[in-house]
Design a protein around this motif. Structure first.
Motif, PDB file in Angstrom:
ATOM      1  N   GLU A 301      50.478  35.981  35.313  1.00  0.00           N
ATOM      2  CA  GLU A 301      50.599  36.473  34.012  1.00  0.00           C
ATOM      3  C   GLU A 301      49.774  37.845  33.785  1.00  0.00           C
ATOM      4  OE1 GLU A 301      50.267  33.362  31.356  1.00  0.00           O
ATOM      5  OE2 GLU A 301      52.230  32.454  31.958  1.00  0.00           O
ATOM      6  N   SER A 303      47.893  41.214  32.383  1.00  0.00           N
ATOM      7  CA  SER A 303      47.926  42.203  31.203  1.00  0.00           C
ATOM      8  C   SER A 303      48.554  43.523  31.673  1.00  0.00           C
ATOM      9  CB  SER A 303      46.734  42.285  30.784  1.00  0.00           C
ATOM     10  OG  SER A 303      45.655  42.976  31.699  1.00  0.00           O
ATOM     11  N   LEU A 304      48.852  44.413  30.735  1.00  0.00           N
ATOM     12  CA  LEU A 304      49.460  45.647  31.183  1.00  0.00           C
ATOM     13  C   LEU A 304      48.282  46.461  31.980  1.00  0.00           C
ATOM     14  CD1 LEU A 304      50.909  46.837  27.764  1.00  0.00           C
ATOM     15  CD2 LEU A 304      52.217  46.192  29.870  1.00  0.00           C
ATOM     16  N   GLU A 306      45.884  45.352  33.798  1.00  0.00           N
ATOM     17  CA  GLU A 306      46.169  44.645  35.330  1.00  0.00           C
ATOM     18  C   GLU A 306      47.200  44.850  35.977  1.00  0.00           C
ATOM     19  OE1 GLU A 306      43.466  40.288  34.301  1.00  0.00           O
ATOM     20  OE2 GLU A 306      45.718  40.469  33.966  1.00  0.00           O
ATOM     21  N   ASP A 419      51.768  51.248  23.950  1.00  0.00           N
ATOM     22  CA  ASP A 419      51.077  50.206  23.835  1.00  0.00           C
ATOM     23  C   ASP A 419      50.061  50.106  24.962  1.00  0.00           C
ATOM     24  OD1 ASP A 419      52.164  49.135  21.829  1.00  0.00           O
ATOM     25  OD2 ASP A 419      53.358  47.558  23.037  1.00  0.00           O
ATOM     26  N   ASP A 423      46.217  48.973  23.868  1.00  0.00           N
ATOM     27  CA  ASP A 423      46.256  47.477  24.037  1.00  0.00           C
ATOM     28  C   ASP A 423      46.405  46.997  25.670  1.00  0.00           C
ATOM     29  OD1 ASP A 423      46.099  44.997  23.492  1.00  0.00           O
ATOM     30  OD2 ASP A 423      47.656  44.618  22.114  1.00  0.00           O
ATOM     31  N   GLU A 425      45.005  45.052  27.335  1.00  0.00           N
ATOM     32  CA  GLU A 425      44.870  43.457  27.368  1.00  0.00           C
ATOM     33  C   GLU A 425      46.026  42.790  27.089  1.00  0.00           C
ATOM     34  OE1 GLU A 425      42.242  42.430  29.235  1.00  0.00           O
ATOM     35  OE2 GLU A 425      41.850  44.696  29.294  1.00  0.00           O
ATOM     36  N   LEU A 426      46.896  43.212  26.616  1.00  0.00           N
ATOM     37  CA  LEU A 426      48.252  42.599  26.122  1.00  0.00           C
ATOM     38  C   LEU A 426      48.921  42.197  27.539  1.00  0.00           C
ATOM     39  CD1 LEU A 426      50.224  42.169  23.778  1.00  0.00           C
ATOM     40  CD2 LEU A 426      51.478  44.171  24.515  1.00  0.00           C
ATOM     41  N   PRO A 427      49.125  40.770  27.397  1.00  0.00           N
ATOM     42  CA  PRO A 427      49.885  40.094  28.606  1.00  0.00           C
ATOM     43  C   PRO A 427      51.333  40.747  28.565  1.00  0.00           C
ATOM     44  CG  PRO A 427      48.611  38.400  27.203  1.00  0.00           C
ATOM     45  CD  PRO A 427      48.903  39.817  26.473  1.00  0.00           C
TER      46      PRO A 427
END
Length: 436
Positions: A301, A303-304, A306, A419, A423, A425-427
């Motif tokens: 899972e 984030s964007l 990562e 995004d 953002d 950190e958004l998964p």
């Protein structure tokens, strides 16, 4: 092994890159051929006899424009015709009520042709007169003979030949490259790396609107969208902060959308590379472009942000081994035979850096767009950076997807591109809630 010109050669083997393209063209039959099209509108006084003579000289200069194929018991071979064989068809539509529409139809006819690979003509030139100082020149070549950078070379050389500007002799012909590549082969260590990297790669199980046929269709549709200038600048700034490139960000966005729709965490995309790693190939015309596979891990899972880091590592590793012809990679991976899909990856993504600006700098011409008639993969996402932002074209197999689904896919990619800078950190899994 040194790449040495053999100008007297009348036949040649297919290059390793052509061998893969030949397989794609014959394994997935369609109603059109993959064709590289130059279509430019020339809005200045044009000396038609001088221009058509320049096009003939262009074919004399580049053997790819005089090449056909013959198929024997040992498979296909290139046949290089003698100079003087390419004529330009002249069509005058200036007296009609819709000259531009007629010109588009004439260009589309060349772009959408189904060409005979066994001895048939694979290069056509057409000059269309819309008005006294208004013409469209269309040069269409089978993709076995040329790639995108070849189109830039051809436009530049055509302009120079028309103006009478001296040009140096090309260092090699494509037949020289094909013979060299077949003799030289691939680096065994790099080929083993690719085989290990792509072993067991799963097919993309993207939900489709229509049942997937036993043999893949090649009918294509096209959708154009744009990321505006401010969002594009934010994306590029963020990518630099992450020590990544805009292309890596584009790949990240597409992977996130495909993961959301398929539910898969092991995804593979293809991307073209120029393949012009030798100095002798820089000004040559032919199929030099190669494909590399980008296999991404979306487990745990991420984030964007990562995922962008993972994509960066994948792209750097793949580019370091881009010289290996993709056909040899496919043979080494040896995926299960499945004529309903292209092997290894079913989606292609590309951020184009070459533009037509300057290709015909001393002719007043601009691109005269045309739709792409055939698609060999399920989806192809192309992007171009311009002053107004990032232009994206999504081509899709109309035997699998409707226009409405293509519009949704393109919209989701744009949303992720917006995004990502704001953002990171958004998964990735949260995209389902945003788009669901």
């Amino acid at each position: 092994m040194q790449l040495v010109p053999r100008r007297a050669a009348a036949t040649a083997p297919l290059s390793l890159l052509q061998q893969r393209m030949w397989h794609l063209c014959t394994a997935y039959p369609g109603t059109a051929s993959p064709i590289v099209v130059i279509a430019n509108r020339i809005t200045e006084p044009l000396d038609v006899p001088t221009f058509t003579a320049a096009v003939a000289a262009l074919a004399d200069r580049h053997d790819a424009l005089r090449t056909t194929f013959t198929v024997g018991t040992d498979g296909p071979r290139q046949v290089i015709g003698p100079p003087g064989g390419l004529a330009t068809e002249f069509v005058d539509v200036s007296g009609g009520t819709d000259a531009e529409g007629r010109a588009r139809s004439l260009v589309a006819e060349l772009a959408g042709a189904l060409l005979d690979l066994d001895g048939g003509t694979l290069t056509r030139s057409r000059l269309i007169r819309l008005g006294p100082d208004d013409h469209v020149w269309c040069l269409a070549l089978h993709h076995l003979l040329a790639d995108g950078e070849s189109a830039m070379v051809l436009q530049r050389d055509a302009a120079a030949l028309y103006r009478g500007t001296p040009l140096p002799e090309p260092p090699i012909g494509y037949a020289d490259f094909a013979a060299w590549q077949c003799a030289d082969g691939a680096d065994d260590g790099e080929l083993r790396w690719w085989a290990e990297r792509l072993r067991g790669v799963p097919p993309l199980e993207l939900p489709t609107d229509l049942p997937r046929p036993p043999v893949k269709s090649t009918r294509g549709g096209q959708l154009d969208v744009r990321l505006d200038a401010s969002d594009t600048q934010a994306l590029e700034h963020f990518a630099r902060q992450m020590r990544a490139t805009p292309f890596m960000a584009l790949v990240t966005a597409l992977l996130a959308v495909l993961a959301r729709r398929s539910g898969q965490t092991d995804l593979c995309l293809g991307t073209p590379v120029s393949g012009r790693l030798l100095e002798e190939t820089e000004d040559a015309v032919g199929l030099f472009s190669n494909m590399i596979a980008l296999r991404a891990d979306l487990s745990d899972e991420p984030s964007l942000g990562e995922l962008l880091g993972r994509v960066r590592a994948v792209v750097i590793d793949a580019l370091a081994r881009q010289a290996v012809p993709f056909g040899q990679v496919v043979a080494a991976v040896n995926p299960a035979e499945d004529r309903s899909r292209t092997p290894v990856f079913q989606v292609i993504v590309s951020l184009h850096t070459q533009t037509s600006g300057g290709a015909g700098a001393d002719l007043d011409w601009r691109p005269f767009g045309q739709a792409t008639a055939q698609i060999l993969h399920d989806l192809v996402l192309d992007a171009w950076r311009g002053p107004d932002g990032l232009s994206l074209t999504l081509r899709y197999d109309t035997g699998l997807f409707t226009a409405a689904t293509a519009e949704e896919l393109a919209g989701e990619v744009l949303t992720v591109l917006r995004d990502l800078p704001g953002d990171p950190e958004l998964p990735v899994r949260a995209l389902a809630a945003r788009h669901g």
